[in-house]
Design a protein around this motif. Structure first.
Motif, mmCIF file in Angstrom:
data_model
loop_
_atom_site.group_PDB
_atom_site.id
_atom_site.type_symbol
_atom_site.label_atom_id
_atom_site.label_comp_id
_atom_site.label_asym_id
_atom_site.label_seq_id
_atom_site.Cartn_x
_atom_site.Cartn_y
_atom_site.Cartn_z
ATOM 1 N N ALA A 36 0.831 -1.215 0.000
ATOM 2 C CA ALA A 36 0.000 0.000 0.000
ATOM 3 C C ALA A 36 0.861 1.258 0.000
ATOM 4 O O ALA A 36 0.362 2.355 -0.244
ATOM 5 N N ASN A 40 -1.139 3.377 -2.418
ATOM 6 C CA ASN A 40 -2.439 3.918 -2.012
ATOM 7 C C ASN A 40 -2.348 5.340 -1.486
ATOM 8 O O ASN A 40 -3.239 5.800 -0.771
ATOM 9 N N GLN A 43 -5.286 7.684 -1.765
ATOM 10 C CA GLN A 43 -6.472 7.555 -0.926
ATOM 11 C C GLN A 43 -6.510 8.601 0.192
ATOM 12 O O GLN A 43 -7.546 8.788 0.833
ATOM 13 N N TYR A 317 -5.402 -1.737 2.683
ATOM 14 C CA TYR A 317 -6.285 -2.603 1.910
ATOM 15 C C TYR A 317 -7.424 -3.058 2.820
ATOM 16 O O TYR A 317 -7.301 -3.057 4.044
ATOM 17 N N GLU A 321 -8.014 -2.747 6.944
ATOM 18 C CA GLU A 321 -8.906 -1.681 7.413
ATOM 19 C C GLU A 321 -10.010 -2.252 8.292
ATOM 20 O O GLU A 321 -10.319 -1.704 9.352
#
Length: 380
Positions: A36, A40, A43, A317, A321
Motif C-alpha cells: 500500500a 495507495n 487515498q 487494503y 482496514e
C-alpha cells in the motif's frame, strides 16, 4: 534412536510445522500489506484553500488540484476548519494560499508565500510522503515564479550594479514555500515508533499470559467453581497489567525523555491496554486451548499493519482496514499519538480500547459458561 525416528517425533514435526507456518504468515501478511506504500497514497485527503483575490492564487490552486495524486481534494472549506481536520488526522495536508499572494507577487518587494501544513502526530508514512510532495511543489513554484519575475524586472539591460543586485535578489526570493508542522515530533525513530512499541510490548506479554492463565484456569478446575476461577484470571491479568504498565511507562519516559505528567497517563493506558489485549487474545485459547496460540500470531501480525502507526486507515487494503475497527492495537496506538505528540482528545480512542476489552471479556464469559462444563468442587 535413529535421526529419522527423531524427525518423526511430535516435537520435531511440530517445530517443522511452526517454522513453515509462521514464515508463510509473516511474509503473506506483511508483504501484501506494505504494498500500500506508496501505491495507495492517492487515498489520502488533502485541502487546498485559496483566499487570494488575484489571478495567481486561482491558477496555482487549479494547477495543484489537477497535478497532485489525490482522489479527494477539499476546496470548499475554510482554512481554520481544514486545520481542525488536520489535527484529527482526517486530512493529510493543508495548502493555504493567503489573501495577499498575488499582491505580494506583483509588488516584488516581499516574498510571496504559500502555507503547507502537515501533522506529524500520526502514521509515519503520511508525514514523510507529505514532506516529499511539498518539497517537489516548492521547487516547481520557485522555478516558475523566479522565471516570471526575471522576465518582468530584467527588461532593461543597462542597469547600475547596485540595482542589478537588488533585481537578482528579487528573482531569488520571489516565492518562498512556508512549511508549517503541527504537533512537531522530536527527532529519532524511537519517537516515531513509541506508540507502536508501547502497545506491542504489553500485547505480546498479554498474548503469552492468555495461554498460561487459561492453562491455570483449566488445571484448577475442581478446586473452585469456574466462575471464581474466571474472576481470579481477570484479577491476575489486571495485577500483571499494573506491574508491567509501571515498568513499561518508566522505560518509555526515561528513554524518550518525556515529561513527568505523561508517566501516569501512559501507565494508566498500559493497564487498560494489557487487560484488553489479554481478553482479546484469550478468546481463541478458551475456545481451542493452547493451539489457539497458532492463530494468535497471525492475528498479531495483521494488527502490526492495521494499528495505523505506519499506514493510515485510508491507505490500508480492505482486510487490514476491517481489522483496525476491532483491533486493540489500533485504538492504543492512536491514543498514544494523540496523548504524547498530539493535541486532540484521547478519549475516543481509550473508549474504543475499553469497548474492545469489554466485548472480548463478554465473549470469554460466554465460552466459559457454555463450553466449559462445571466440575464438582472438592471439599477442603
Amino acid at each position: 534412536m535413529k535421526f529419522t525416528e527423531f524427525l518423526k517425533s511430535k516435537g520435531a514435526t511440530a517445530a517443522l510445522f511452526m517454522g513453515i507456518f509462521y514464515a508463510v504468515c509473516m511474509l503473506g501478511i506483511f508483504l501484501p500489506g506494505y504494498t500500500a506504500i506508496p501505491g495507495n497514497i492517492d487515498q489520502l485527503q488533502i485541502a487546498i484553500i485559496n483566499d487570494d483575490k488575484g489571478e495567481a492564487g486561482a491558477q496555482i490552486a487549479d494547477s495543484l488540484a489537477e497535478q497532485l495524486p489525490f482522489k479527494e481534494i477539499k476546496t470548499d472549506i475554510s482554512n481554520n476548519a481544514a486545520l481542525e481536520q488536520l489535527e484529527e488526522n482526517e486530512l493529510a495536508l493543508v495548502i493555504h494560499i493567503p489573501e495577499t499572494f498575488s499582491t505580494d507577487l506583483q509588488k516584488g518587494e516581499v516574498s510571496s508565500s504559500i502555507d503547507f501544513t502537515l501533522n506529524e502526530a500520526g502514521a509515519t508514512v503520511v508525514a514523510s510522503s507529505m514532506n516529499q510532495i511539498v518539497s517537489q511543489i516548492n521547487a516547481q513554484l520557485s522555478a516558475q515564479f523566479s522565471q516570471q519575475t526575471a522576465q518582468g524586472i530584467l527588461m532593461n539591460v543597462n542597469v547600475p550594479e547596485e540595482q542589478a543586485k537588488e533585481m537578482a535578489q528579487k528573482i531569488e526570493n520571489s516565492y518562498v514555500g512556508n512549511i508549517v508542522t503541527i504537533n512537531d515530533m522530536p527527532d529519532g525513530m524511537h519517537n516515531n515508533m513509541l506508540p507502536m512499541f508501547l502497545t506491542m510490548a504489553l500485547y505480546v506479554g498479554a498474548m503469552i499470559a492468555s495461554m498460561q492463565l487459561v492453562g491455570a484456569f483449566k488445571a484448577n478446575r475442581g478446586k473452585a467453581t469456574k466462575t471464581r476461577l474466571f474472576i481470579y484470571v481477570q484479577l491476575t491479568a489486571i495485577i500483571i497489567g499494573i506491574v508491567a504498565g509501571l515498568v513499561s511507562a518508566g522505560i518509555a519516559v526515561g528513554i524518550n525523555d518525556l515529561s513527568g505528567e505523561l508517566f501516569f497517563q501512559i501507565w494508566g493506558q498500559q493497564v487498560l491496554n494489557y487487560w484488553t489485549c489479554f481478553n482479546f487474545t484469550a478468546i481463541v485459547v478458551f475456545l481451542i486451548g493452547e493451539a489457539g496460540m497458532i492463530l494468535n500470531i497471525p492475528i498479531l501480525l495483521v494488527q502490526t499493519i492495521a494499528n495505523g502507526a505506519t499506514i493510515p486507515r485510508e491507505m490500508m487494503y480492505a482486510p487490514y482496514e476491517w481489522a483496525s475497527y476491532i483491533s486493540p492495537m489500533y485504538y492504543s496506538v492512536q491514543a498514544y499519538f494523540a496523548n504524547i505528540f498530539g493535541s486532540v482528545s484521547v478519549s475516543p480512542y481509550l473508549i474504543g480500547l475499553g469497548v474492545v476489552g469489554l466485548v472480548a471479556m463478554l465473549i470469554n464469559i460466554l465460552i466459559v459458561w457454555f463450553l466449559h462444563k462445571p466440575l464438582p468442587v472438592a471439599e477442603v
